[in-house]
Design a protein around this motif. Structure first.
Motif, short mmCIF file in Angstrom:
data_model
loop_
_atom_site.label_atom_id
_atom_site.label_comp_id
_atom_site.label_asym_id
_atom_site.label_seq_id
_atom_site.Cartn_x
_atom_site.Cartn_y
_atom_site.Cartn_z
N THR A 117 -30.01 -91.51 28.08
CA THR A 117 -30.09 -91.79 29.44
C THR A 117 -31.82 -90.97 30.03
O THR A 117 -31.87 -89.84 29.44
CB THR A 117 -29.07 -91.36 30.49
OG1 THR A 117 -28.87 -90.06 30.44
CG2 THR A 117 -27.95 -91.81 30.11
N ASP A 119 -32.70 -90.93 33.67
CA ASP A 119 -32.77 -91.29 35.36
C ASP A 119 -32.95 -90.16 36.04
O ASP A 119 -32.15 -89.18 35.75
CB ASP A 119 -31.43 -92.22 35.57
CG ASP A 119 -31.23 -93.34 35.06
OD1 ASP A 119 -32.29 -93.98 34.46
OD2 ASP A 119 -30.13 -94.03 35.21
N VAL A 121 -30.96 -88.59 39.03
CA VAL A 121 -29.46 -88.75 39.50
C VAL A 121 -28.99 -88.09 40.52
O VAL A 121 -29.44 -87.25 41.02
CB VAL A 121 -28.72 -88.62 38.06
CG1 VAL A 121 -28.85 -89.09 36.89
CG2 VAL A 121 -28.76 -86.95 38.04
N VAL A 162 -25.55 -92.96 36.52
CA VAL A 162 -26.75 -93.24 35.80
C VAL A 162 -26.81 -94.71 35.87
O VAL A 162 -25.94 -95.38 35.39
CB VAL A 162 -26.29 -92.96 34.40
CG1 VAL A 162 -27.51 -93.35 33.36
CG2 VAL A 162 -26.24 -91.17 34.39
N GLN A 163 -28.01 -95.10 36.21
CA GLN A 163 -28.35 -96.77 36.40
C GLN A 163 -28.52 -97.10 34.90
O GLN A 163 -28.01 -98.24 34.76
CB GLN A 163 -29.52 -96.78 37.17
CG GLN A 163 -30.11 -98.17 37.25
CD GLN A 163 -29.21 -99.17 38.03
OE1 GLN A 163 -28.64 -98.74 38.79
NE2 GLN A 163 -29.38 -100.49 37.59
N ARG A 164 -29.10 -96.51 34.05
CA ARG A 164 -29.55 -97.01 32.77
C ARG A 164 -29.11 -96.23 31.64
O ARG A 164 -29.11 -94.84 31.58
CB ARG A 164 -30.99 -97.18 32.53
CG ARG A 164 -31.64 -98.41 33.38
CD ARG A 164 -33.23 -98.54 33.23
NE ARG A 164 -33.71 -98.64 31.92
CZ ARG A 164 -33.79 -99.87 31.40
NH1 ARG A 164 -33.34 -100.83 31.93
NH2 ARG A 164 -34.23 -99.85 29.98
N ASP A 169 -29.70 -101.75 31.90
CA ASP A 169 -29.02 -101.57 33.01
C ASP A 169 -27.41 -101.82 33.05
O ASP A 169 -26.91 -102.54 32.47
CB ASP A 169 -29.43 -102.38 34.46
CG ASP A 169 -30.84 -102.27 34.33
OD1 ASP A 169 -31.19 -101.00 34.49
OD2 ASP A 169 -31.84 -102.95 34.97
N PRO A 292 -39.58 -95.66 32.14
CA PRO A 292 -38.58 -94.68 32.32
C PRO A 292 -38.33 -93.73 31.16
O PRO A 292 -37.59 -92.77 31.54
CB PRO A 292 -37.23 -95.68 32.26
CG PRO A 292 -37.50 -96.94 31.60
CD PRO A 292 -39.01 -97.04 31.74
N TRP A 321 -39.57 -93.54 38.04
CA TRP A 321 -39.10 -92.67 39.12
C TRP A 321 -40.25 -92.83 40.15
O TRP A 321 -39.55 -92.51 41.40
CB TRP A 321 -39.25 -91.19 38.56
CG TRP A 321 -38.32 -90.98 37.56
CD1 TRP A 321 -37.42 -91.70 36.81
CD2 TRP A 321 -38.23 -89.46 36.75
NE1 TRP A 321 -36.48 -90.89 36.07
CE2 TRP A 321 -37.25 -89.85 35.95
CE3 TRP A 321 -38.98 -88.37 36.61
CZ2 TRP A 321 -36.97 -88.83 34.87
CZ3 TRP A 321 -38.44 -87.56 35.93
CH2 TRP A 321 -37.37 -87.33 35.17
#
Length: 498
Positions: A117, A119, A121, A162-164, A169, A292, A321
């Motif tokens: 990950t 992200d 968060v 966590v999105q991804r 996704d 990302p 981001w």
């Protein structure tokens, strides 16, 4: 006098975040502070992220001091790889048919296995440690790891949204879906996968001060200034490469993108080596990643001791981001001297997505960011790479992106390289055609950022290869000041492509 230690060992990234500006003392591999045992001198210890597990760089002396502090009830806070070190075991066998298990210190009853990950968060808080007392709202921070699946019976502290994960996704409902922090039964040994947790959540810092009865807070911050000066004085860790004071510091930062014609071109390796070599000359270097996956810039930050800024991941589509306009505005008012930007895949990957921007080329177009266009030659050969680079360079010219140099990476035959140089120069407007030889190493384990990487090994080879084969001052001269212009519309892009 209150003393808060920061582990400073090969494979760690102690400049990656500020840790609330708390560390007052450096703790090296021998576990000593000013010649005395850390467990006797320190009130608390912070173990930063990095590749501590893959690198096997925490030795028995420091391990013993960590365990002693834990037994004595002193706060021990491990972040990312620091959390892994405090766990029972870690499977670092990503892409391996069988687990590759490394033993932790067994201070927090959890195990780790592969999970990617990267992200920013928010995380839910569980009241199981002094650290989170009165923290009634979600905490903020960011994840960036390869081995982040946490399972076990330890008391939970955080669950992140966590999105991804693993490049996809997975969390459209915005649930708290990742176990991201835990502690021992007494609550004094704390592990979290959330970077920046002490920087972005002041209540946690206040709780730590209260726990260790710190009343000399101004003195802590003053001593922290000296710690940060020490961090910035050396390229990498334990290299004895001093950072000189830069004469004639630029008034504004200059930018340079490392783009390519596809994945496996060696962008991360090139960027890492350039970051270290430029830092070695005294420049303050900012590192950005298009898209990302900010894990790619961590080896460079290992050398520069740079911070993972909140704009380090340049947004394309819904990935990343911060947008390029606000990023350039922040950088142009910062004290950075050089900004290196690593592209993603081919510079044109995503160019014809109707959501804009969605490619590295569009990010470069937005601000006329100069570029070194690179290609690895290990798959299709030097000749094919040359033809592909010519095509890419000419398309970039259509978009008014200045290509300062073309770089063939992993060159295995100098004679063939010399043959393709005239072809490239005669069929593009690029004057500089550069090469890097194929890296020769007896042990290539630890050289793949997405799988298993050993920072001290990867970075030393990258910097040596760059310095021995490229004119670093010439590369610095390719960077330019930029201002954000605009994001091109999909119709404008199509018209130039066609």
């Amino acid at each position: 006098m209150t003393r808060i230690g920061l582990a400073y060992v090969s494979g760690a990234v102690p400049g990656f975040e500020d840790f609330g500006n708390l560390p007052t003392d450096i703790v090296k591999e021998n576990g000593l502070v000013d010649g005395l045992k850390a467990s006797e001198e320190l009130d608390a210890l912070i173990i930063p992220g990095g590749t501590l597990i893959e690198s096997n760089d925490i030795n028995m002396d420091l391990n013993a001091e960590i365990k002693k502090m834990a037994r004595d009830g002193k706060p021990v806070i491990g972040i990312c790889a620091g959390f892994q070190l405090l766990s029972n075991q870690i499977d670092i066998g990503r892409k391996s048919p069988v687990p590759i298990v490394k033993e932790g210190l067994g201070l927090i009853d959890v195990d780790f296995s592969p999970l990617i990950t990267s992200d920013r968060v928010k995380a839910k808080v569980f009241d199981n440690s002094f650290l989170v007392k009165n923290q009634t709202e979600d905490v903020d921070g960011f994840h960036t790891h390869t081995y982040g699946k946490v399972e076990g019976d330890a008391k939970p502290l955080f669950y992140s949204k966590v999105q991804r994960m693993n490049y996809g996704d997975v969390n459209k409902e915005a649930e708290y879906n990742i176990f991201s922090g835990a502690c021992n039964d007494d609550g004094n040994v704390i592990g979290t996968m959330i970077h920046g947790i002490l920087d972005e959540n002041p209540i946690l810092v206040e709780n730590l001060f209260e726990q260790i009865d710190a009343t000399d807070i101004d003195e802590i911050y003053n001593r922290n200034i000296k710690v940060r000066e020490f961090l910035q004085s050396e390229v990498g860790i334990n290299t004895n490469i001093n950072v000189p004071k830069l004469e004639n510091k630029p008034q504004k930062p200059k930018y340079l993108m490392i783009g390519s014609n596809g994945s496996d071109s060696g962008k991360t390796f090139i960027m890492t080596g350039l970051a270290g070599a430029i830092r070695k000359r005294g420049y303050k270097v900012a590192l950005l990643k298009v898209g990302p996956d900010v894990r790619d810039i961590i080896p460079g930050l290992y050398l520069t001791k740079g911070k993972m800024e909140d704009f380090a991941s340049v947004k394309i589509g819904h990935l990343g981001w911060a947008d390029i306009e606000s990023t350039i505005a922040k950088l142009n008012s910062s004290d950075y001297d050089i900004v290196l930007i690593e592209g993603v895949m081919s510079v044109f990957t995503g160019l014809l997505n109707e959501k804009v921007p969605f490619s590295a080329a569009e990010i470069a177009m937005s601000s006329k960011i100069p570029m070194i266009l690179a290609s690895g030659v290990n798959k299709g050969g030097i000749e094919s790479a040359a033809i592909d680079l010519v095509s890419h360079a000419n398309m970039l010219e259509k978009f008014e992106i200045p290509v300062e140099a073309i770089l063939l990476n992993k060159v295995y035959n100098d004679d063939i390289f010399d043959q393709v140089v005239p072809y490239i120069k005669n069929n593009t407007k690029v004057d500089k055609v550069l090469k890097l030889p194929k890296l020769k190493s007896a042990d290539m384990r630890g050289f793949i950022p997405e799988v298993e990487i050993r920072y001290e090994l990867f970075t030393s080879h990258a910097m040596d290869l760059i310095e021995n084969n490229l004119d670093v001052d010439e590369i610095i001269g390719m960077a330019r000041e930029v201002e954000f212009d605009k994001i091109y519309t999909f119709d404008e892009i199509k018209s130039r492509v066609i």
